[in-house]
Design an enzyme around this catalytic site. Structure first.
Site, PDB file in Angstrom:
ATOM      1  N   TYR A 107      -0.753   7.065  13.968  1.00  0.00           N
ATOM      2  CA  TYR A 107      -0.831   8.484  13.274  1.00  0.00           C
ATOM      3  C   TYR A 107      -1.534   7.864  11.916  1.00  0.00           C
ATOM      4  CZ  TYR A 107       0.622  12.637  10.731  1.00  0.00           C
ATOM      5  OH  TYR A 107       0.675  13.734  10.159  1.00  0.00           O
ATOM      6  N   VAL A 144      13.335  14.735   9.016  1.00  0.00           N
ATOM      7  CA  VAL A 144      14.439  14.394   8.156  1.00  0.00           C
ATOM      8  C   VAL A 144      15.411  15.774   7.790  1.00  0.00           C
ATOM      9  CG1 VAL A 144      13.575  14.278   5.988  1.00  0.00           C
ATOM     10  CG2 VAL A 144      15.883  12.927   6.212  1.00  0.00           C
ATOM     11  N   ARG A 178       9.262   3.031   1.741  1.00  0.00           N
ATOM     12  CA  ARG A 178      10.437   3.222   0.841  1.00  0.00           C
ATOM     13  C   ARG A 178      10.085   4.288  -0.249  1.00  0.00           C
ATOM     14  NH1 ARG A 178       8.561  -2.301  -1.598  1.00  0.00           N
ATOM     15  NH2 ARG A 178       6.530  -1.399  -1.136  1.00  0.00           N
TER      16      ARG A 178
END
Length: 314
Positions: A146, A188, A276
């Protein structure tokens, strides 16, 4: 004004369906194409009887011939669960899809917009990420199909502009959420909301200290439309996203509070190459497009929770 004929590839997906709606409201004729690999007819069914809407079941890795004035290329699996399911197909969609819409633009003289991604920045060494940042991306990891696919598509777009003078626009989309997200796409926001509504443990990968910035879908689509209709000498790439940063753990706790759930947090090992931080620098979008997000996170989450409540009948 002459009604524009606008082609939206990936138009039956989460973002694509909202874009099709907006384009119709603005008075355009919309041609939506999708192979329904991750998109769904349910997302656009309410548009089928609109006199200025047309749906074509088509895979962007094959050439398409339609008359159009503008092209939005959104076709590509966008969640890790789906783009890692068939990584070769993901790369083909990113590169061949871009090649085919660019060739169509050459034939028709259409302006063409590439929906790129913040994933081109990889696991960044700076925050927020400006468009000038070249990224920290693994070319061989499980997310590379991707990340690198989108980077290759951006390269192709700018080469077509340099070599053929094509009228292009490139947008880098940061995490977006809202109604019509799929329950099983592994993103998420949808994961947390569905788990909370079902009273299941909220799955957090890693410590939850990693951060993201979430943009409500209406804001994102408005930014995309603003870029498409910006002056021709402004090509981008331009970041479109919400710069309000939140940790994944804080997001989970917010979803639990807004849903009134009794769910608990369950921590699992962090996936390979998971960034992160993800936070856009939107100074360029503000300056060149006059765009900035208006929907606050809690407001958008409430609207998204209401959608999932109706979907799972709770």
């Amino acid at each position: 004004m002459k009604k524009k004929r606008v082609l939206v590839t990936g138009g039956a997906g989460f973002l694509g369906s909202h874009l099709c709606e907006r384009l119709l409201k603005l008075g355009n004729y919309v041609i939506c194409t999708d192979n329904l690999f991750t998109g769904s007819e349910d997302n656009i069914r309410h548009l089928f009887h609109h006199p200025h809407f047309e749906f074509l079941c088509h895979d962007v890795i094959s050439p398409l011939s339609v008359e159009c004035d503008q092209i939005y290329n959104l076709a590509c699996p966008a969640s890790p669960r789906w783009y890692q399911k068939d990584p070769v197909y993901t790369m083909k969609t990113s590169f061949l899809g871009a090649l085919n819409v660019l060739e169509l633009a050459r034939t028709t003289g259409a302006r063409v917009l590439q929906a790129s991604t913040s994933e081109v920045y990889g696991d960044p060494d700076c925050s927020p990420q400006p468009e000038s940042y070249r990224g920290c991306v693994s070319a061989v990891g499980p997310r590379a199909c991707y990340d690198e696919g989108k980077r290759a598509a951006e390269t192709l777009f700018f080469d077509y502009r340099r070599q053929y003078g094509l009228d292009i626009k490139v947008i880098r989309i940061f995490n977006t959420y809202g109604p019509r997200m799929s329950m099983d796409d592994g993103r998420v926001v949808s994961n947390f909301i569905v788990q909370a509504l079902k009273g299941e443990d909220i799955t957090i990968y890693g410590s939850g200290a990693q951060s993201r910035s979430f943009c409500y879908v209406d804001d994102l689509v408005a930014g995309m439309n603003a870029l498409m209709n910006s002056p021709g000498d402004f090509t981008g790439p331009v970041n479109i996203g919400n710069p309000e940063e939140i940790s994944i753990k804080e997001l989970a706790e917010t979803v639990i509070r807004l849903t009134g759930s009794q769910s608990r947090l369950a921590f699992k090992e962090l996936p390979v190459d998971d960034p992160r931080q993800r936070r856009p620098d939107i100074a360029l979008a503000k300056r060149e497009l006059g765009w900035s997000p208006v929907v606050r996170l809690e407001e958008g989450l409430k609207l998204t929770i209401d959608y999932f409540k109706r979907l799972i009948n709770c």
